[in-house]
Design a protein around this motif. Structure first.
Motif, PDB file in Angstrom:
ATOM      1  N   ALA A  41       3.259  -6.235   9.384  1.00  0.00           N
ATOM      2  CA  ALA A  41       2.906  -6.637   8.022  1.00  0.00           C
ATOM      3  C   ALA A  41       2.865  -5.445   7.067  1.00  0.00           C
ATOM      4  O   ALA A  41       3.073  -5.603   5.865  1.00  0.00           O
ATOM      5  CB  ALA A  41       1.556  -7.357   8.015  1.00  0.00           C
ATOM      6  N   LEU A  42       2.613  -4.265   7.609  1.00  0.00           N
ATOM      7  CA  LEU A  42       2.604  -3.057   6.779  1.00  0.00           C
ATOM      8  C   LEU A  42       4.000  -2.718   6.259  1.00  0.00           C
ATOM      9  O   LEU A  42       4.152  -2.049   5.240  1.00  0.00           O
ATOM     10  CB  LEU A  42       2.049  -1.875   7.568  1.00  0.00           C
ATOM     11  CG  LEU A  42       0.556  -1.931   7.900  1.00  0.00           C
ATOM     12  CD1 LEU A  42       0.205  -0.905   8.970  1.00  0.00           C
ATOM     13  CD2 LEU A  42      -0.278  -1.725   6.649  1.00  0.00           C
ATOM     14  N   ILE A  87       0.847  -1.184   0.000  1.00  0.00           N
ATOM     15  CA  ILE A  87       0.000   0.000   0.000  1.00  0.00           C
ATOM     16  C   ILE A  87       0.884   1.236   0.000  1.00  0.00           C
ATOM     17  O   ILE A  87       2.105   1.146   0.165  1.00  0.00           O
ATOM     18  CB  ILE A  87      -0.975  -0.001   1.204  1.00  0.00           C
ATOM     19  CG1 ILE A  87      -0.220   0.003   2.530  1.00  0.00           C
ATOM     20  CG2 ILE A  87      -1.923  -1.195   1.116  1.00  0.00           C
ATOM     21  CD1 ILE A  87      -1.094   0.161   3.755  1.00  0.00           C
ATOM     22  N   SER A  88       0.280   2.391  -0.129  1.00  0.00           N
ATOM     23  CA  SER A  88       1.037   3.637  -0.194  1.00  0.00           C
ATOM     24  C   SER A  88       1.747   3.915   1.128  1.00  0.00           C
ATOM     25  O   SER A  88       1.272   3.531   2.202  1.00  0.00           O
ATOM     26  CB  SER A  88       0.108   4.806  -0.531  1.00  0.00           C
ATOM     27  OG  SER A  88      -0.779   5.055   0.550  1.00  0.00           O
ATOM     28  N   SER A  89       2.870   4.601   1.038  1.00  0.00           N
ATOM     29  CA  SER A  89       3.644   4.955   2.238  1.00  0.00           C
ATOM     30  C   SER A  89       2.828   5.823   3.183  1.00  0.00           C
ATOM     31  O   SER A  89       2.932   5.680   4.402  1.00  0.00           O
ATOM     32  CB  SER A  89       4.918   5.691   1.835  1.00  0.00           C
ATOM     33  OG  SER A  89       5.743   4.834   1.092  1.00  0.00           O
ATOM     34  N   GLU A  90       2.022   6.711   2.632  1.00  0.00           N
ATOM     35  CA  GLU A  90       1.203   7.602   3.468  1.00  0.00           C
ATOM     36  C   GLU A  90       0.207   6.804   4.307  1.00  0.00           C
ATOM     37  O   GLU A  90       0.050   7.050   5.498  1.00  0.00           O
ATOM     38  CB  GLU A  90       0.449   8.619   2.602  1.00  0.00           C
ATOM     39  CG  GLU A  90       1.327   9.567   1.831  1.00  0.00           C
ATOM     40  CD  GLU A  90       1.913   8.960   0.552  1.00  0.00           C
ATOM     41  OE1 GLU A  90       1.322   8.008  -0.026  1.00  0.00           O
ATOM     42  OE2 GLU A  90       2.997   9.417   0.143  1.00  0.00           O
ATOM     43  N   LEU A  91      -0.466   5.850   3.663  1.00  0.00           N
ATOM     44  CA  LEU A  91      -1.438   5.030   4.394  1.00  0.00           C
ATOM     45  C   LEU A  91      -0.735   4.170   5.435  1.00  0.00           C
ATOM     46  O   LEU A  91      -1.210   4.044   6.568  1.00  0.00           O
ATOM     47  CB  LEU A  91      -2.249   4.161   3.424  1.00  0.00           C
ATOM     48  CG  LEU A  91      -3.306   3.260   4.063  1.00  0.00           C
ATOM     49  CD1 LEU A  91      -4.296   4.060   4.907  1.00  0.00           C
ATOM     50  CD2 LEU A  91      -4.029   2.458   2.986  1.00  0.00           C
ATOM     51  N   LYS A  92       0.406   3.591   5.075  1.00  0.00           N
ATOM     52  CA  LYS A  92       1.174   2.788   6.043  1.00  0.00           C
ATOM     53  C   LYS A  92       1.455   3.592   7.299  1.00  0.00           C
ATOM     54  O   LYS A  92       1.209   3.135   8.413  1.00  0.00           O
ATOM     55  CB  LYS A  92       2.526   2.363   5.459  1.00  0.00           C
ATOM     56  CG  LYS A  92       2.495   1.253   4.493  1.00  0.00           C
ATOM     57  CD  LYS A  92       3.899   0.973   4.005  1.00  0.00           C
ATOM     58  CE  LYS A  92       3.869   0.122   2.778  1.00  0.00           C
ATOM     59  NZ  LYS A  92       5.188  -0.160   2.242  1.00  0.00           N
ATOM     60  N   MET A  93       2.009   4.788   7.110  1.00  0.00           N
ATOM     61  CA  MET A  93       2.399   5.589   8.274  1.00  0.00           C
ATOM     62  C   MET A  93       1.190   6.050   9.065  1.00  0.00           C
ATOM     63  O   MET A  93       1.239   6.117  10.291  1.00  0.00           O
ATOM     64  CB  MET A  93       3.272   6.769   7.848  1.00  0.00           C
ATOM     65  CG  MET A  93       4.693   6.357   7.517  1.00  0.00           C
ATOM     66  SD  MET A  93       5.460   5.235   8.735  1.00  0.00           S
ATOM     67  CE  MET A  93       5.422   6.225  10.221  1.00  0.00           C
ATOM     68  N   ARG A  94       0.091   6.370   8.396  1.00  0.00           N
ATOM     69  CA  ARG A  94      -1.115   6.780   9.122  1.00  0.00           C
ATOM     70  C   ARG A  94      -1.616   5.637  10.010  1.00  0.00           C
ATOM     71  O   ARG A  94      -1.948   5.833  11.181  1.00  0.00           O
ATOM     72  CB  ARG A  94      -2.191   7.224   8.128  1.00  0.00           C
ATOM     73  CG  ARG A  94      -3.348   7.933   8.808  1.00  0.00           C
ATOM     74  CD  ARG A  94      -4.338   8.503   7.825  1.00  0.00           C
ATOM     75  NE  ARG A  94      -5.224   7.439   7.401  1.00  0.00           N
ATOM     76  CZ  ARG A  94      -5.609   7.212   6.157  1.00  0.00           C
ATOM     77  NH1 ARG A  94      -5.170   7.971   5.179  1.00  0.00           N
ATOM     78  NH2 ARG A  94      -6.428   6.234   5.875  1.00  0.00           N
TER      79      ARG A  94
END
Length: 187
Positions: free
Chosen positions: A121-122, A88-95
């Motif tokens: 897992a992220l 998934i996108s880095s932004e979603l991972k960090m959020r």
């Protein structure tokens, strides 16, 4: 996908879920269409289910064996499996990681292990793991040891040493690990 079977299914219903990331539907001409969701959408949908169950748990007078706990575990495990093959996108991972860390992995609801596994897992690469470790390091002294171990595994020995040095006076294991580390590295 077995097209004959799918067309039979389509005659009986307007749409059919093929998996968490794919669904099929019949258009106006009764032609089967398959739609594949992007990984961010799939994970966001799973996260919504997890959040709904955590919200219900937060309204309980006590936490014991509520079905919502099992549901958080089940959906977290599904997300972990999905993330083995998808990113998934880095932004979603960090959020998501920030939310999990700031809420102490929802330990008070009996969901610590499930959500800890989800956070791991992220992470797909060194940068993801280092961002995860940074989040752990900054948000809680409780997670400094976990962050330090991630730093060590991913080449940030300076942070690992920093953890060991700050922990020497209060943690005999840190003292032992410091000795082992310095002996192994010759520093």
């Amino acid at each position: 996908i077995d097209l004959c079977n799918m067309q039979s299914i389509m005659r009986h219903c307007h749409s059919y879920l093929l998996g968490m990331d794919m669904w099929a539907y019949a258009d106006n001409e009764n032609t089967m269409k398959v739609v594949v969701k992007d990984p961010d959408t799939v994970i966001c949908e799973q996260w919504e289910i997890i959040k709904q169950n955590l919200t219900r748990l937060s309204q309980e007078p006590y936490i014991d064996d509520q079905i919502e706990i099992d549901e958080v575990w089940r959906v977290s495990e599904e997300a972990c499996e999905y993330l083995k093959e998808n990113d998934i996108s880095s932004e979603l991972k960090m959020r998501l990681i920030r939310t999990l860390v700031e809420n102490l992995f929802f330990d008070e609801y009996g969901c610590y292990d499930a959500t800890w596994n989800l956070a791991n897992a992220l992470c797909k690469n060194r940068e993801d793991y280092l961002n995860f470790a940074d989040c752990l390091w900054k948000n809680s002294r409780f997670f400094r040891k976990d962050a330090a171990e991630i730093y060590l595994r991913h080449g940030r020995e300076d942070r690992y040493i920093e953890y060991l040095m700050e922990s020497l006076a209060k943690d005999t294991q840190a003292y032992e690990k410091a000795i082992q580390y310095f002996q192994a590295t010759g520093k």
